[in-house]
Design an enzyme around this catalytic site. Structure first.
Site, PDB file in Angstrom:
ATOM      1  CB  THR A 230      -1.005   0.286   1.309  1.00  0.00           C
ATOM      2  OG1 THR A 230      -0.277   0.128   2.507  1.00  0.00           O
ATOM      3  CG2 THR A 230      -1.700  -0.793   1.202  1.00  0.00           C
TER       4      THR A 230
ATOM      5  CG  ASP B 103      -8.879   6.401  -3.620  1.00  0.00           C
ATOM      6  OD1 ASP B 103      -7.964   5.473  -3.317  1.00  0.00           O
ATOM      7  OD2 ASP B 103      -8.447   7.880  -3.699  1.00  0.00           O
TER       8      ASP B 103
ATOM      9  CE1 TYR C  76      -1.731   0.802  -3.429  1.00  0.00           C
ATOM     10  CE2 TYR C  76      -3.132   1.994  -3.992  1.00  0.00           C
ATOM     11  CZ  TYR C  76      -2.541   1.457  -3.128  1.00  0.00           C
ATOM     12  OH  TYR C  76      -4.292   1.183  -2.384  1.00  0.00           O
TER      13      TYR C  76
END
Ligand SMILES: NC(=O)c1ccc[n+]([C@@H]2O[C@H](COP(=O)([O-])OP(=O)(O)OC[C@H]3O[C@@H](n4cnc5c(N)ncnc54)[C@H](OP(=O)(O)O)[C@@H]3O)[C@@H](O)[C@H]2O)c1
Length: 283
Positions: A62, A102, A125
């Site tokens: 992340t 998102d 990412y």
């Protein structure tokens, strides 16, 4: 129900562990040292041994800037990992709930994204997470992909903690004024994930607290809740020198949940207040 949770030690995973601990469900939760999702055999062996009915994947790389710098690692964890999980789940006829982001959007829409909007990631990412979604969709029919955003919670340090620390210790806080998304409390997310896991729904779901704000608005809200000003350095994303570009406006509209009459995500400012109360006992 027998549940297998990957990424149980992370921000979202820890909330799911706490929530399911209060139920009769049996949850196995291997660490990355026990099952590395980038290794198919490890995933397959664990799934075949434990025979879960539901697999929830909260495991991911992340760190958005690390993904940009270590592209291979990002694709291995965020794209191949979900593929391995979906393949193993299909063999066991287990449902997969996979967490996404998102950041699969480019941020150009100017209003919150719903599940029918076209994806267009602008960093590694986001690209690797989108590839993870694609693998899940290709491999299994029995899935829910849950896209969330800007998560805060007790599980590990996050932007809200950085700001609270800055306000309480009167340290300078850097706040970006032109990055917008939907701040989301991990506890609310876990509750909504569990509710959806109990239905027979499939497909992509946006799951963020209602509303949206800039990083600067989050800082202002925290200062107002604590009742203390802070030394805030306001910058633009352009002035924020980071390896990965972020979408300017990636707020999420929980449209799929809403049309099903199942959108129970509270408003983000109210969620933020509950988090400050629960973690810091300062308001
Ligand atoms: N945090 C956010 O703001 C945010 C926003 C949007 C979407 N999401 C999505 O929400 C999900 C959960 O995010 P999070 O913030 O809770 O994650 P996190 O706190 O960064 O935790 C990541 C977890 O992934 C595990 N992991 C990493 N590499 C692994 C591997 N190779 N094999 C097995 N496990 C591995 C880690 O396990 P170990 O600690 O054991 O290594 C850790 O438990 C992710 O899909 C993320 O993309 C998060």
């Amino acid at each position: 129900m027998k549940i297998l949770l990957f990424g149980a030690g992370g921000l979202v995973g820890k909330e799911l562990v706490a929530l399911y601990a209060r139920t009769a469900n049996e949850v196995s939760r291997p660490t990355s040292a026990e099952v590395d999702i980038t290794k198919f055999e490890q995933v397959q062996d664990f799934v075949n041994e434990h025979k879960p009915e539901l697999i929830i994947n909260c495991a991911a790389l992340t760190d958005v800037d690390k993904c940009e710098l270590e592209e291979d690692t990002a694709y291995k964890i965020n794209a191949l990992g979900p593929k391995h999980i979906a393949l193993a789940a299909r063999e066991q006829h287990a449902k997969v709930i996979h967490l996404s982001t998102d950041y699969v959007f480019d941020g150009e829409k100017g209003e919150p994204y719903n599940e029918f909007d076209a994806t267009q990631p602008i960093n590694i990412y986001g690209k690797s997470k989108l590839d993870g979604e694609e693998f899940i969709k290709e491999v299994t029919d029995d899935f829910m992909i849950i896209r969330t955003a800007w998560v805060f919670g007790k599980g590990r340090g996050n932007f809200v903690d950085y700001v609270v620390d800055g306000v309480l210790k009167q340290k300078e806080i850097t706040a970006i004024k032109d990055m917008v998304s939907s701040p989301t409390y991990a506890e609310d997310l876990a509750v909504q994930i569990k509710k959806m896991a109990e239905t027979r729904e499939t497909g992509i779901f946006h799951m963020a607290n209602k509303g949206y704000g800039t990083r600067l608005e989050i800082v202002e809200e925290i200062m107002s809740l604590i009742g203390k000003p802070a030394n805030v350095k306001v910058i633009t994303q352009r002035q924020w020198e980071k390896p990965a570009k972020r979408p300017a406006f990636s707020a999420l509209n929980n449209y799929h949940l809403t049309v099903l009459g199942k959108n129970e995500m509270p408003e983000w400012k109210e969620a933020l207040k509950r988090y400050l109360k629960a973690k810091y006992k300062i308001i």
